[in-house]
Design an enzyme around this catalytic site. Structure first.
Site, PDB file in Angstrom:
ATOM      1  N   GLY B 662     -14.196 -15.011 -33.118  1.00 60.33           N
ATOM      2  CA  GLY B 662     -14.889 -14.587 -34.251  1.00 60.33           C
ATOM      3  C   GLY B 662     -16.045 -15.696 -34.051  1.00 60.33           C
ATOM      4  O   GLY B 662     -16.611 -14.663 -34.762  1.00 60.33           O
ATOM      5  N   GLU B 663     -15.977 -17.139 -33.996  1.00 61.71           N
ATOM      6  CA  GLU B 663     -17.195 -17.087 -34.235  1.00 61.71           C
ATOM      7  C   GLU B 663     -17.970 -17.945 -32.887  1.00 61.71           C
ATOM      8  O   GLU B 663     -19.521 -18.057 -33.469  1.00 61.71           O
ATOM      9  CB  GLU B 663     -17.311 -18.423 -34.751  1.00 61.71           C
ATOM     10  CG  GLU B 663     -16.267 -17.968 -36.085  1.00 61.71           C
ATOM     11  CD  GLU B 663     -15.601 -18.616 -37.021  1.00 61.71           C
ATOM     12  OE1 GLU B 663     -16.299 -19.324 -38.165  1.00 61.71           O
ATOM     13  OE2 GLU B 663     -14.541 -19.176 -36.528  1.00 61.71           O
TER      14      GLU B 663
END
Lengths: 187, 705
Positions: B662-663
């Site tokens: 996600g990051e």
């Protein structure tokens, strides 16, 4: 509601007529979402900055948060719910689905409505800022990736799905005019 | 992994999102679109002063307006309990709506107006007169202020003697960097629709985790947890700002008082003071190295802003603890407490701004040493965790750097800056390394064998655009040895039981672990050939023990980011021409959606590098132009063709091999662009965003740019 601040209007949405009394302040977007149950059009900013509420009014894309419902009377409104042909998805919808041209999906209805109009605007020969030669005799510009990016820039996508959105619009434009190369789909 | 009947694993196979058809046809219902009978509309009223007290709320004239059914403020609001800790720590005092007359920052909620229609609610909210006793406020951020302090629990981490290490270094880089206030701006504004139904509080909310939000609600309103149900079927983006938020408290407060359904939706502008943001940072990086670029000293100190109501630290110095070793190594954080809204986690909190400073400094070191930036990083690859001494679960940064360089065409790069020109454009390329932690949090899941031969899997995941639903179907299909089409997935409902939120790049890994275990347990209980009873056979699992037994290791994803930019020195315009991200981020569950997520992170990096900046006005204490016209996020025309690819990097200790994606996509991306701008122009940009005026101003000062 007082007649001084409300009116009974008839809206034509996705080919269907709806008669309703609306507060004069009601935007087309709120009339669709809150009164007609057509929540596919999204409210991302309510001030014309994000494009999530884009619908087609008489075939042209409009940010429905900046149009009053009373002003839409007598116009043909098409929302995301009316883009498909029954169960058959519009080529733009199909391309967004297949190429993952979205993530959270909130800007998607606006992106798709915009893209449907972009393909028509391009086919009609409309130039954009990205068009090199805008003389009428130059003809329709090629629908390059740069043209698509420019024409789709009124629709923000915070998930950052732009790369796939450009590919999806190019693919759908191809489907509209079989045999033509949408050059630059990945350029 | 178990293979399916065809011998092909579902995990790793591209699959269109299960909810995709609903999203492209407008059928997907978000939190502000659920139609409850008799719905009333709430609108929050926010403070116009940045500090002080509410002297009076003139509710009576507003209550007389058409359609208005209620006004709540500190003079009449029911009690809300804020003395508890939730999943992410102590509760944010912002959730204690209207509990006292204090105004700690501009845009603090001071009243809620509820009316029959949204137009009436908004008019009434605009008409509500509120008197204040204002007090002087302080909103000026800067690292040079003496009040900056070391946040408790975030003490400096160091080894060796930094000053001695720098003194002994042949080459030293000592630079200051800054990043501005940045806002998540998920496309869907926060919305909650609440009602009491059959003795239960039923809420449809836009959030990153219904178990967390339901737990908070039960505490806030002193309710039996069993009597609270929160659902979040579709979430229109989050990025860290969709925890438990004040709109939800307002909706529940009014729905409870009125005993009718109430919806509260935030406006885009309200999102600039009520749902958190990435705080501005001021960072100093000092690097000392031998002439060949080998680090002797690394010092990264990062100061960020927090509020007076709850402490939040942007941990910008953390990437250095993973990426590079040096005999002298120090990472430190400082905070400055101001009269501003509370900042919060925003995509890659810490790593995003921190990697900009660190990886820009590494590029400066490469220049000074005359070493290629990729070679510099390869020379400084640690064998074990630089501070912990622990082994890495897997560390494939080298593969990212080498394969990324090959695909990007790095080998042909002329290292000299400012020498490539194409018409009015100066061209340059840059790169950066990146890392982000991988983790798993105990979660529960259930797997049911249905009588008709299909399966149902329940896991309280939240799909904020990640494709969680689809990912769980793929994980479950492999674990159940069936086709993904034969598995029904239920998510985002607090009745499903506790699970990790969609955050910290830990959602998919945590949920998949629970799903894989539940499926495995179910298979053990199924007797081949035996009939399944009508109610089905269900297995439930909790991964707490398994996760608790994990060996201590350095568990991280890694990446290499590459960018090519064109800079117009006459206008100051910077255009990104292409980007490439090379990722080592665990096993990839769904290549179709993973690519989108990684590219989305890179778009965030581009946006951070060139566009995003909220300006806080010293006089009013509020953000100027807090909307999507005043706060720029990358639009389609800003984003070139980009490529994201991954190298094989399964986590050896995870049942599915996942690390989380996600990051990592945003980490290092802004630095790669900044380094490319230097390569194009010969000018370093140490303050984000790289605006045209900054390029012009720097160009006038720099020789030969």
């Amino acid at each position: 509601m007082s007649p001084a601040t409300s009116s009974t209007i008839t809206l034509t949405v996705n080919g269907e007529k709806h008669t309703l009394a609306v507060d004069h302040r009601t935007t087309l977007l709120d009339a669709l979402r809150e009164r007609l149950g057509l929540t596919g059009s999204k409210k991302g900013c309510d001030q014309g900055q994000c494009g999530a509420c884009t619908v087609l009014v008489d075939g042209r894309r409009t940010v429905s948060c900046l149009q009053l419902a009373v002003g839409a009377e007598g116009r043909e409104v098409t929302t995301i719910e009316g883009v498909a042909d029954g169960d058959r998805l519009h080529p733009v919808q199909q391309a967004f689905l297949d190429l993952d041209g979205y993530q959270c999906g909130y800007c998607t209805p606006g992106q798709i409505c915009s893209a449907v109009a972009v393909i028509e605007e391009h086919a009609a020969g409309w130039p954009s800022v990205a068009t090199g030669d805008v003389r009428p005799e130059a003809g329709a510009p090629e629908l390059t990736a740069e043209e698509i990016r420019e024409r789709m820039s009124g629709n923000l996508c915070r998930c950052g799905a732009y790369v796939s959105i450009v590919q999806a619009v190019a693919r759908a434009a191809d489907a509209r005019t079989p045999g033509t190369e949408a050059e630059g789909a990945t350029a | 992994m178990t293979a399916t009947a065809e011998g092909k694993s579902a995990v790793g196979t591209a699959r269109v999102r299960l909810e995709g058809l609903d999203k492209v046809t407008g059928a997907a219902k978000y939190a502000g679109e659920v139609d409850f009978d008799g719905l009333a509309y709430g609108h929050l009223v926010l403070s116009t002063v940045a500090r002080g007290r509410v002297r009076a709320v003139h509710a009576d004239p507003v209550l007389a307006l058409p359609g208005v059914v209620g006004v709540w403020h500190h003079g009449n609001a029911p009690r809300v309990n804020t003395d508890f800790s939730g999943m992410l720590g102590p509760v944010d005092p912002l959730l204690g709506l209207f509990q006292n007359d204090r105004v700690p920052h501009a845009g603090w909620p001071v009243a809620l107006v509820v009316a029959e229609t949204s137009e009436q609610a908004r008019e009434a909210a605009d008409a509500l007169a509120v008197d204040y006793d204002p007090e002087p406020h302080d909103v000026v951020f800067g690292a040079d202020r003496p009040e900056a302090y070391t946040p408790p629990g975030q003490e400096d981490r160091s080894k060796g003697d930094i000053e001695a290490g720098l003194a002994a270094s042949a080459v030293v880089v000592d630079r200051e960097y800054s990043t501005p206030e940045e806002y998540h701006n998920s496309m869907e504004p926060h919305a909650a629709t609440a009602r009491w139904e059959g003795g239960r509080l039923e809420v449809v909310d836009s959030n990153q985790g219904t178990p967390m939000v339901a737990g908070d609600l039960a505490q806030l309103f002193s309710l039996d947890p069993e009597s609270v149900r929160v659902r979040a079927e579709h979430v229109g983006g989050a990025f860290g700002n969709k925890g438990t938020r004040p709109h939800l408290v307002a909706a529940v407060m009014a729905a409870t008082a009125l005993q009718r359904p109430v919806r509260v939706t935030l406006t885009r502008r309200q999102m600039f003071s009520l749902v958190g943001y990435r705080p501005p940072t001021a960072q100093r990086v000092r690097l000392g190295a031998d002439p060949d670029g080998r680090l002797r000293a690394l010092d990264h100190e990062a100061c960020s802003q927090t509020s007076t109501t709850i402490e939040y630290t942007e941990l910008s110095a953390t990437p250095a603890r993973t990426l590079y070793d040096a005999d002298a190594h120090r990472t430190a954080h400082r905070l400055l407490r101001l009269d501003v809204p509370s900042p919060t986690f925003m995509r890659a909190p810490g790593e995003a701004p921190g990697s900009f400073a660190l990886e820009s400094a590494l590029d400066e070191l490469a220049e000074k040493c005359g070493v290629d930036p990729i070679e510099l990083r390869l020379r400084n690859e640690p064998e074990v965790g630089p501070l912990s001494g622990l082994p890495f679960s897997s560390r494939n940064l080298r593969a990212c750097l080498e394969e990324g360089a090959r695909r990007f065409g790095w080998a042909d790069r002329d290292p000299r800056p400012g020498v490539r020109r194409e018409g009015r454009w100066l061209l340059g390329t840059g790169m950066a390394a990146a890392t982000f932690p991988s983790g798993a949090v105990p979660s529960t899941a259930s797997a049911t064998a249905e009588a008709d031969g299909s399966f149902t899997v329940g896991v309280n995941a939240s799909d904020v655009g990640t494709g969680a639903r689809t990912a769980m179907a793929l994980v479950a299909a492999d674990a159940l040895d069936t086709d993904p089409d034969n598995v029904k997935i239920r998510i985002a409902d607090s009745d499903l039981g506790p699970a990790m939120i969609a955050g910290g790049s830990m959602g998919t890994r945590s949920w998949a672990w629970a799903v894989a275990e539940a499926a495995r347990e179910l298979r053990e209980r199924l007797v081949p050939g035996a009939e399944v009873p009508p109610e089905g056979i269900t297995a439930r699992t909790d991964t707490g023990a398994a996760i608790g037994a994990l060996a201590q290791k350095e568990r991280y994803s890694f990446a290499a980011q590459f960018a090519e930019v064109a800079v117009d020195p006459a206008s100051g315009e910077v255009r990104v021409r292409r980007m490439l991200g090379a990722f080592a981020a665990g096993r990839i569950v769904n290549p179709l959606t993973a690519r989108s997520q990684l590219l989305g992170g890179m778009v965030w990096g581009l946006s951070m590098a060139l566009h995003e900046e909220a300006a806080r006005d010293r006089a009013s204490g509020a953000v100027v132009g807090g909307d999507l016209a005043g706060y720029h996020v990358a639009a389609n025309a800003d984003v070139p063709d980009m490529e994201a690819f991954w190298v094989d990097d399964p986590d050896p200790d995870d049942p599915v091999g996942i690390k989380g994606i996600g990051e990592i996509g945003i980490v290092g991306a802004a630095a790669a662009i900044g380094n490319a701008v230097w390569h194009a122009t010969g000018v370093r940009h140490r303050h984000l965003p790289i605006r045209p005026d900054r390029v012009l101003a720097a160009g006038r000062e720099a020789p030969g740019a």
